[in-house]
Design a protein around this motif. Structure first.
Motif, short mmCIF file in Angstrom:
data_model
loop_
_atom_site.label_atom_id
_atom_site.label_comp_id
_atom_site.label_asym_id
_atom_site.label_seq_id
_atom_site.Cartn_x
_atom_site.Cartn_y
_atom_site.Cartn_z
N THR A 1 33.73 40.59 35.34
CA THR A 1 33.82 39.74 36.54
C THR A 1 32.67 38.74 36.45
O THR A 1 31.61 39.05 35.90
CB THR A 1 33.69 40.53 37.85
OG1 THR A 1 32.44 41.23 37.87
CG2 THR A 1 34.84 41.51 37.98
N ARG B 1 30.37 35.25 38.29
CA ARG B 1 29.98 34.41 39.42
C ARG B 1 29.79 32.99 38.90
O ARG B 1 29.26 32.79 37.80
CB ARG B 1 28.66 34.90 40.02
CG ARG B 1 28.78 36.22 40.76
CD ARG B 1 29.41 36.03 42.12
NE ARG B 1 29.31 37.22 42.94
CZ ARG B 1 29.79 37.31 44.17
NH1 ARG B 1 30.42 36.27 44.70
NH2 ARG B 1 29.68 38.40 44.86
N CYS C 1 32.98 45.54 33.62
CA CYS C 1 33.62 46.49 34.53
C CYS C 1 34.47 47.53 33.82
O CYS C 1 34.65 48.63 34.32
CB CYS C 1 34.49 45.75 35.55
SG CYS C 1 33.54 44.71 36.67
N VAL D 1 42.04 46.75 35.03
CA VAL D 1 41.40 45.86 36.00
C VAL D 1 40.82 46.71 37.12
O VAL D 1 41.54 47.49 37.74
CB VAL D 1 42.41 44.85 36.58
CG1 VAL D 1 41.76 44.02 37.68
CG2 VAL D 1 42.94 43.94 35.47
N ALA E 1 36.01 45.75 42.15
CA ALA E 1 35.07 44.76 41.61
C ALA E 1 35.70 43.38 41.56
O ALA E 1 35.03 42.36 41.81
CB ALA E 1 34.61 45.19 40.22
N ALA E 2 37.00 43.35 41.28
CA ALA E 2 37.68 42.07 41.14
C ALA E 2 37.65 41.26 42.42
O ALA E 2 37.50 40.03 42.40
CB ALA E 2 39.12 42.30 40.69
N GLN E 3 37.78 41.93 43.55
CA GLN E 3 37.85 41.21 44.82
C GLN E 3 36.50 40.62 45.24
O GLN E 3 36.44 39.78 46.12
CB GLN E 3 38.39 42.14 45.91
CG GLN E 3 39.87 42.47 45.70
CD GLN E 3 40.46 43.21 46.87
OE1 GLN E 3 39.77 43.56 47.81
NE2 GLN E 3 41.75 43.47 46.81
N ALA F 1 34.53 39.11 43.02
CA ALA F 1 34.15 38.15 41.98
C ALA F 1 34.65 36.75 42.28
O ALA F 1 35.57 36.55 43.08
CB ALA F 1 34.69 38.62 40.63
N LEU G 1 37.76 36.35 37.08
CA LEU G 1 37.98 37.51 36.21
C LEU G 1 38.09 37.01 34.77
O LEU G 1 38.75 36.00 34.51
CB LEU G 1 39.27 38.25 36.60
CG LEU G 1 39.44 38.63 38.07
CD1 LEU G 1 40.68 39.51 38.23
CD2 LEU G 1 38.22 39.34 38.60
N MET H 1 45.28 37.73 42.35
CA MET H 1 43.90 37.38 42.66
C MET H 1 43.75 35.94 43.14
O MET H 1 42.79 35.60 43.83
CB MET H 1 43.01 37.63 41.44
CG MET H 1 42.97 39.07 40.97
SD MET H 1 42.68 40.26 42.31
CE MET H 1 41.09 39.72 42.92
N THR I 1 40.24 33.69 43.61
CA THR I 1 39.55 34.18 42.41
C THR I 1 40.20 33.59 41.16
O THR I 1 41.43 33.63 41.02
CB THR I 1 39.60 35.71 42.34
OG1 THR I 1 39.06 36.24 43.56
CG2 THR I 1 38.80 36.25 41.16
#
Length: 816
Positions: free
Chosen positions: A31, A33, A46, A56, A60-62, A64, A67, A89, A94
């Motif tokens: 993930t 930023r 991750c 996945v 954690a994905a939500q 970020a 991805l 996503m 995302t």
């Protein structure tokens, strides 16, 4: 494909390539930023997979911005699985990148949406709105500035700016609603971020919607959209209402009430129970209310007219949502169970919460996260399949029999229903024998030796439910695909899930020793049959969380950007420690917590007399009840009525109330008793008849607002310790003792002190109010722990003296 040089910093490219190499060149899930220029400046590993797949990590994905995963083959074309994840996503803004193993090339399947920079709100400007030169003062010549309100507004604004957990005690009269609404509105409009305001009572919700939000919006000179959201069970379901009217298993008076609701439903804009011109019976409303499990969603024939869908659409673009604690916890439960914090769950997505009446958080969360079943819950779900009343036979079994290839099993299903009911009767008998002469019983190390018959019946019920649900699932499996969307099929599946959950609770009771984070207990309840004097007792089987602190910390205080908690009663003996520990705030890093006490502007030191007769018997004395009865009557004569008398037990209330009625009715003083009428009507009568006296317990310790001459004296009969045999209190006390703590000092005493403050707070509701709070429990001065109660109160005039002196002082204080 493009080079990664424009999308990743050099350090991040190197880090990703090294991680993939260390993973044997297999797929790795990251993930990332991004900064304001859209460049990935931070990554987190991750998951690691094989040469063609990697899991996945949804949680954690939500969180970020983007991805990222690699395709070891070097072919960066997205697979169908990639496209599915990317599309899902994308709803959260995302992005989704595929890279090669050396992180030199990237394929951007979905572009990330850069996070909006937070714009701080001007704390000083917010506070200035409430000062002597502000717009509030300009609109009212009688406006009085309240320094504590100004300071509170600035502190709440700061909480939003720095993403804090704000814990603020605001005394009665501070004006906390405006103090939080002004920064809430400013933040929501400036940053285009929704804020949820959660309260404990419908009265406060209505006040916010009808008065406070419009006024605050006007002061700011900005329009804001606010929506009041209620739990869906508050709304009528038009489909279920139509079905109920088509059935004939109602008595005549029930049918008449249904027809009245049907006529109302044709014209109401709201569709909620509170909009009805009368209060429907619970038995009727439960048949026609909207329920999440029974909702057919887009398959429903009435979806275009659905009141729940209407309010949800309205809330989708609202800046402020007003909810109660129960609805907020329903949303949070859904998010904690996997829905995440970026999309819509029960409520639209939000990242900021204000808890008003935050003293009630622990009780509200404990209630919401408790699970239970009774004969009524069981029979309601069984009734979905088969029920009979008079000459009417209803339920879905006949319809399932017609459309299923396995319809021949319906007769077995009917027999299985009877078995479930028979086993449940045996379970009730076993439970009531354990409760015996009491009203509750808890499964624990000390009681388990008596629980064998109960647990055996629990297992029998679990098995009987499993047999029935197995039969029905087999019947459902025999239904053609074309008929799977039939209403009867959907409702049958919902009812099966609820029945299976009852079976699961039975299993949890049997596994109680492995589930020490829960309290398993039985409550005995009374049922009075209509038209007969017969009383029937039935058990309620309950699983309650031992502590709500861990889930509040993980589900509320950690993931949300801002959480403001405010109430008039959060501290005990000038400290927040007890409330923060019970609710989970104390588990948060100290540097993220802002706390403060904002004292009441009311003149307690001159307008309130705290009176305590110091010569009466202690509560454990057999002389206490007769003394209370005569003393209350004398105190009410001294004040000429105008009083609220607060009890901790209904039995004590009943005796004192009858004594007072006999003595005071001839004097023209009306004696009102909790239970004689609906709560709201009782309170309205109390406020209108200024000399009246209200005898009450439990919920009347808070939420009573009777300013002026209607309330001149509050009499607190006993310090409000919870009864020691309360199963949840017992379990929580034992847990404290087992870790070496003092359960009385850490739980019972501070809990009672908070309740005591709430009862005391019923007296002063306006700056001009004056009156007496009389405490008949002299433990407050005779026991060492009494100072905890006294130190939790504002400074007042006092009279700790023999009863005769107290009576004289009360009368002369009220009528100088």
């Amino acid at each position: 494909m493009e080079k990664t040089i424009t999308r990743f910093t050099p350090e991040i490219r190197t880090s990703i390539a090294d991680t993939i190499k260390a993973s044997g060149g297999n797929e790795v899930f990251f993930t990332g930023r991004i900064d304001r220029n859209g460049v990935v400046t931070e990554v987190r590993v991750c998951a690691r997979g094989n040469d063609s797949a990697v899991p996945v990590v949804q949680s954690a994905a939500q969180e970020a911005d983007v991805l990222i995963h690699n395709h070891p083959s070097g072919d960066l074309t997205p697979s169908n699985a990639d496209l599915s994840v990317a599309a899902r996503m994308a709803d959260y803004g995302t992005g989704f990148y595929i890279i090669n193993n050396t992180a030199s090339e990237v394929y951007a399947v979905v572009e990330p949406i850069p996070r909006r920079e937070k714009i701080p709100i001007d704390e000083a400007a917010i506070a200035a709105l409430l000062d002597e030169l502000g717009p509030f003062a300009a609109k009212s010549p009688t406006y009085e500035t309240r320094p504590t309100q100004i300071a509170l507004a600035a502190s709440i604004a700061r909480s939003f700016n720095i993403g804090a957990i704000g814990v603020f005690e605001a005394g009665t009269g501070v004006g906390k609603s405006y103090a939080y609404l002004l920064p809430v509105i400013e933040w929501a409009l400036t940053n285009q971020e929704r804020v949820v305001v959660s309260t404990g009572t419908i009265n406060l919700q209505q006040q916010l919607m009808e008065k406070d939000i419009p006024a605050a919006s006007g002061i700011l000179g900005k329009k804001v959209k606010a929506v009041l959201m209620k739990g869906r069970q508050n709304y009528v379901c038009l489909r279920r209402l139509a079905e109920a009217l088509e059935e004939k298993d109602f008595f005549d008076e029930d049918l008449e009430e249904l027809e009245q609701i049907f006529l109302w439903a044709q014209t109401t804009q709201d569709g909620s129970k509170s909009d009805l011109p009368f209060l429907p019976r619970d038995s009727i409303w439960s048949r026609i209310a909207s329920e999440s499990d029974a909702c057919m969603g887009m398959r429903c024939s009435r979806r275009d007219d659905c009141f729940v869908m209407r309010v949800r659409k309205d809330a989708a673009d609202a800046s402020i949502l007003i909810v109660n604690h129960h609805l907020l916890f329903a949303d949070l439960e859904t998010r904690m169970m996997g829905a995440g914090y970026e999309g819509t769950a029960v409520l639209p997505p939000f990242h900021h919460i204000v808890f008003d009446e935050a003293h009630a958080i622990e009780a509200a969360a404990t209630s919401f996260f408790s699970e239970y079943f009774t004969r009524f819950k069981l029979n309601k779900q069984l009734g979905v399949f088969f029920r009979s009343r008079r000459n009417f036979i209803g339920g879905h079994l006949p319809a399932l029999e017609r459309i299923s290839a396995h319809g021949g099993e319906i007769s077995a299903a009917r027999a299985a229903i009877e078995t479930v009911k028979s086993v449940f009767f045996s379970l009730e008998d076993a439970a009531l024998s354990l409760v015996n002469g009491g009203f509750s019983w808890r499964l624990s190390d000390a009681t388990v030796q008596d629980a064998a018959p109960l647990l055996e019946e629990m297992e029998s019920l679990r098995q009987a439910i499993a047999i029935f649900t197995g039969i029905i699932r087999n019947v459902l499996d025999g239904i053609d695909e074309d008929d799977q969307d039939e209403q009867v099929v959907w409702e049958s599946k919902f009812a099966l899930r609820r029945l299976e959950f009852i079976g699961t609770l039975c299993l949890y009771f049997q596994e109680w020793s492995e589930r020490r984070d829960s309290v398993f207990w039985i409550e005995k309840n009374k049922l009075s049959w209509k038209g007969s004097g017969e009383t029937v007792w039935y058990p309620r089987f309950v699983q309650t969380p031992l502590s709500i602190a861990p889930m509040m910390c993980a589900g509320v205080f950690e993931p949300f950007s801002t959480v403001v908690c405010t109430s008039a009663t959060l501290r005990i003996a000038k400290k927040f420690e007890f409330w923060m520990r019970r609710t989970g705030v104390s588990r948060i890093e100290e540097d993220r917590i802002l706390s403060g006490e904002f004292g009441s502007p009311f003149p307690y030191s001159t307008n309130v007399l705290l009176a305590i007769p110091d010569s009466g018997p202690l509560p454990d004395s057999p002389d206490f009840q007769p003394w209370v009865e005569t003393t209350i009557t004398s105190l009410l004569q001294a004040s000429g009525g105008h009083a609220l008398v607060l009890f901790t037990s209904y039995e004590m209330l009943r005796g004192a109330c009858e004594t007072a009625r006999r003595a005071l009715s001839p004097l023209g003083i009306t004696i009102l008793r909790q239970g004689d009428d609906d709560r709201s009507r009782l309170l309205e009568t109390f406020k209108q008849d200024e000399t009246s006296v209200l005898f009450a317990t439990d919920s009347f310790w808070e939420g009573v607002d009777a300013p002026g001459d209607a309330l001149l004296q509050v009499i607190i009969v006993k310090l409000p310790f919870r009864v020691p045999n309360n199963p949840v209190l017992q379990a929580r006390s034992e847990a404290i003792t087992q870790r070496g703590g003092n359960a009385f000092m850490e739980l019972s005493l501070p809990e009672a002190a908070l309740r005591f403050r709430q009862g005391f707070g019923r007296l002063m509701r306006r700056k001009t109010d004056r009156g007496v709070v009389t405490v008949l429990d002299r433990r407050i001065v005779a026991k060492r722990y009494g100072k905890v109660f006294l130190e939790s109160l504002p400074e007042t005039l006092t009279c700790f003296a023999p009863l005769s002196d107290v009576l004289h002082r009360v009368e002369h204080f009220l009528y100088p």
